[in-house]
Scaffold this active site. Structure first.
Site, PDB file in Angstrom:
ATOM      1  N   ASP A  82       4.416 -24.426  26.527  1.00 15.31           N
ATOM      2  CA  ASP A  82       5.179 -23.219  26.194  1.00 15.31           C
ATOM      3  C   ASP A  82       6.522 -23.186  26.921  1.00 15.31           C
ATOM      4  O   ASP A  82       7.529 -22.776  26.340  1.00 15.31           O
ATOM      5  CB  ASP A  82       4.384 -21.960  26.562  1.00 15.31           C
ATOM      6  CG  ASP A  82       3.437 -21.524  25.463  1.00 15.31           C
ATOM      7  OD1 ASP A  82       3.347 -22.220  24.439  1.00 15.31           O
ATOM      8  OD2 ASP A  82       2.760 -20.490  25.642  1.00 15.31           O
ATOM      9  N   HIS A 124       7.949 -11.885  27.911  1.00 15.63           N
ATOM     10  CA  HIS A 124       6.696 -12.345  28.507  1.00 15.63           C
ATOM     11  C   HIS A 124       6.819 -12.765  29.969  1.00 15.63           C
ATOM     12  O   HIS A 124       5.803 -12.902  30.651  1.00 15.63           O
ATOM     13  CB  HIS A 124       6.134 -13.525  27.718  1.00 15.63           C
ATOM     14  CG  HIS A 124       5.728 -13.195  26.316  1.00 15.63           C
ATOM     15  ND1 HIS A 124       4.871 -12.155  26.022  1.00 15.63           N
ATOM     16  CD2 HIS A 124       6.067 -13.764  25.122  1.00 15.63           C
ATOM     17  CE1 HIS A 124       4.699 -12.102  24.704  1.00 15.63           C
ATOM     18  NE2 HIS A 124       5.416 -13.063  24.144  1.00 15.63           N
ATOM     19  N   ASP A 160       8.390  -7.136  18.281  1.00 11.13           N
ATOM     20  CA  ASP A 160       7.973  -8.529  18.207  1.00 11.13           C
ATOM     21  C   ASP A 160       6.491  -8.588  17.814  1.00 11.13           C
ATOM     22  O   ASP A 160       5.731  -7.664  18.093  1.00 11.13           O
ATOM     23  CB  ASP A 160       8.181  -9.167  19.587  1.00 11.13           C
ATOM     24  CG  ASP A 160       8.123 -10.671  19.615  1.00 11.13           C
ATOM     25  OD1 ASP A 160       7.018 -11.211  19.488  1.00 11.13           O
ATOM     26  OD2 ASP A 160       9.181 -11.309  19.784  1.00 11.13           O
ATOM     27  N   ASP A 249       9.328 -12.391  14.508  1.00 13.32           N
ATOM     28  CA  ASP A 249       8.204 -13.268  14.203  1.00 13.32           C
ATOM     29  C   ASP A 249       7.071 -12.534  13.482  1.00 13.32           C
ATOM     30  O   ASP A 249       5.971 -13.072  13.326  1.00 13.32           O
ATOM     31  CB  ASP A 249       7.689 -13.972  15.457  1.00 13.32           C
ATOM     32  CG  ASP A 249       7.672 -13.095  16.690  1.00 13.32           C
ATOM     33  OD1 ASP A 249       7.921 -11.884  16.560  1.00 13.32           O
ATOM     34  OD2 ASP A 249       7.428 -13.619  17.796  1.00 13.32           O
ATOM     35  N   TYR A 293      10.462 -17.564  14.453  1.00 18.30           N
ATOM     36  CA  TYR A 293      10.410 -19.019  14.373  1.00 18.30           C
ATOM     37  C   TYR A 293      10.513 -19.540  12.947  1.00 18.30           C
ATOM     38  O   TYR A 293      10.383 -20.751  12.728  1.00 18.30           O
ATOM     39  CB  TYR A 293       9.146 -19.513  15.097  1.00 18.30           C
ATOM     40  CG  TYR A 293       9.089 -18.875  16.460  1.00 18.30           C
ATOM     41  CD1 TYR A 293       9.969 -19.273  17.470  1.00 18.30           C
ATOM     42  CD2 TYR A 293       8.261 -17.790  16.712  1.00 18.30           C
ATOM     43  CE1 TYR A 293       9.999 -18.631  18.698  1.00 18.30           C
ATOM     44  CE2 TYR A 293       8.274 -17.149  17.936  1.00 18.30           C
ATOM     45  CZ  TYR A 293       9.149 -17.576  18.914  1.00 18.30           C
ATOM     46  OH  TYR A 293       9.195 -16.927  20.128  1.00 18.30           O
TER      47      TYR A 293
END
Length: 388
Positions: A82, A124, A160, A249, A293
């Site tokens: 990630d 995050h 999101d 996303d 994405y």
């Protein structure tokens, strides 16, 4: 106003979903459509160590510095699939974070009523470790900057597909900050947090709001959930500034999640957030990017719509994609199907949430009801009243 620096493109994990191509193609599309001509573009400045220490531990900052020069570095969430390390990681991440802090500073200085940083939205990152493609939490830094600049209360709304866990964690016990996150049910998606029961601690109880949406939620369902929870909660909180993370996303072609929104539904969400800023925070709106994405068919269109909304010149969804943008993408060797219009020409409509109706037995309406039942009484609202 938009905050932009070409140096943002150095935040590059390599062959990775979180590619700076997303921002580059957005700015090119906005330029070709004349949106940037209607916005003042202000430069970013890298966040200082003192600024970053309001968000992250000193030990973690040291780890990011090491990762910037040691290709094999692992630890603190770095060196993973990630969050792979790359040369110059610290400086690149500091510039993105500094851009969001600058957006907050410009807003509090009264330089603009709406300020956008599409390269921000890294929700995050935690105080002591990286997570979910996020190295430094620019959102927490921006909110700290707003509070230090005189804002008494800040409302943060995250659309999101993933829960805004890093921001919630940073302000979990702070009653000055409301965090609202609408995301795919965490039992089905990273990061595994964001259930309605997570409503804040101590004096902040009731100021953390989570709506866990079932996989497959489409435009109508998403807008139903938004309008049943967000405006009433934010208005009751009465913030001085609205901050939004506008990750896209949630799109039906996004490869990393399972919601089914269209570009048109995302455009409607952005318009609703703009309206909310005028309803709840005197028009003061700081808008950030985030995830997304579907790099060619969604992100550039949705974030160009965000820039246009902030500039007060929303784009007709039937508008053709400029040939120069298409040619640029083709020139990069891309053979995939590209969009030809700024929207998908759908008609996103929100069905009103009715707690007493038979369709209240659906997963979506149970999710909406769960959030309202936990949070609304703590905000002085009636969860059974559809007008709230």
């Amino acid at each position: 106003m938009a905050i932009w620096d070409d140096g943002y493109l150095a935040y590059d994990f390599g062959d990775h979903p979180f590619s700076p191509v997303r921002q580059d193609l957005t700015m090119r599309l906005a330029r070709e459509l004349g949106v940037l001509d209607k916005l003042e573009i202000a430069p970013a400045a890298a966040a200082t160590e003192a600024q970053l220490l309001t968000v992250h531990d000193a030990e973690y900052l040291g780890a990011v510095r090491r990762a910037s020069v040691e290709p094999a570095f692992t630890g603190f969430g770095l060196g993973t699939d990630d969050d792979p390390v790359f040369p110059g990681m610290y400086d690149a991440a500091a510039l993105l974070a500094g851009g969001s802090a600058e957006a907050a500073r410009q807003l509090m200085a009264g330089a603009a009523e709406h300020v956008v940083n599409i390269a921000g939205g890294l929700h995050h990152a935690m105080r002591g470790y990286a997570a979910g493609f996020c190295i430094f939490n620019d959102i927490v830094l921006a909110i700290n900057t707003l509070l230090d600049g005189g804002a008494r209360k800040v409302a943060y709304v995250d659309v999101d597909v993933h829960h805004g866990d890093g921001v919630q964690a940073a302000f979990d016990g702070d009653p000055r900050v409301m965090t609202v996150s609408l995301h795919q049910d965490p039992r089905t998606l990273f990061p595994g947090t964001g259930m309605p029961s997570e409503c804040g601690t101590g004096a902040a109880k009731g100021t953390k709001v989570n709506v866990a949406l079932p996989p497959g939620t489409d435009d109508a369902g998403w807008l139903r959930a938004y309008h049943a929870v967000v405006p009433a909660a934010v208005r009751a909180f009465a913030p001085d500034v609205l901050v939004t993370q506008c990750g896209c996303d949630t799109h039906h072609e996004d490869p990393l999640a399972s919601l089914e929104l269209t570009v048109d539904g995302q455009r409607a969400a952005i318009h609703s957030l703009h309206e909310l800023a005028h309803q709840a925070s005197g028009g003061r709106w700081l808008a950030l990017g985030g995830g997304g994405y579907a790099t060619l068919r969604c992100v550039p269109r949705t974030w160009t719509n965000l820039l246009a909304e902030a500039a007060g010149c929303p784009i007709d969804p039937a508008t053709e994609i400029p040939a120069a943008w298409i040619d640029h993408v083709r020139g990069r060797g891309v053979g995939a199907e590209l969009p030809d219009r700024m929207g998908e020409l759908r008609d996103p409509r929100s069905l009103r949430y009715r707690p007493w109706a038979p369709d209240g037995q659906t997963w979506l309406d149970r999710a909406i009801g769960s959030t309202r039942n936990v949070v609304f009484p703590l905000l002085g609202l009636d969860p059974s009243d559809p007008d709230e």
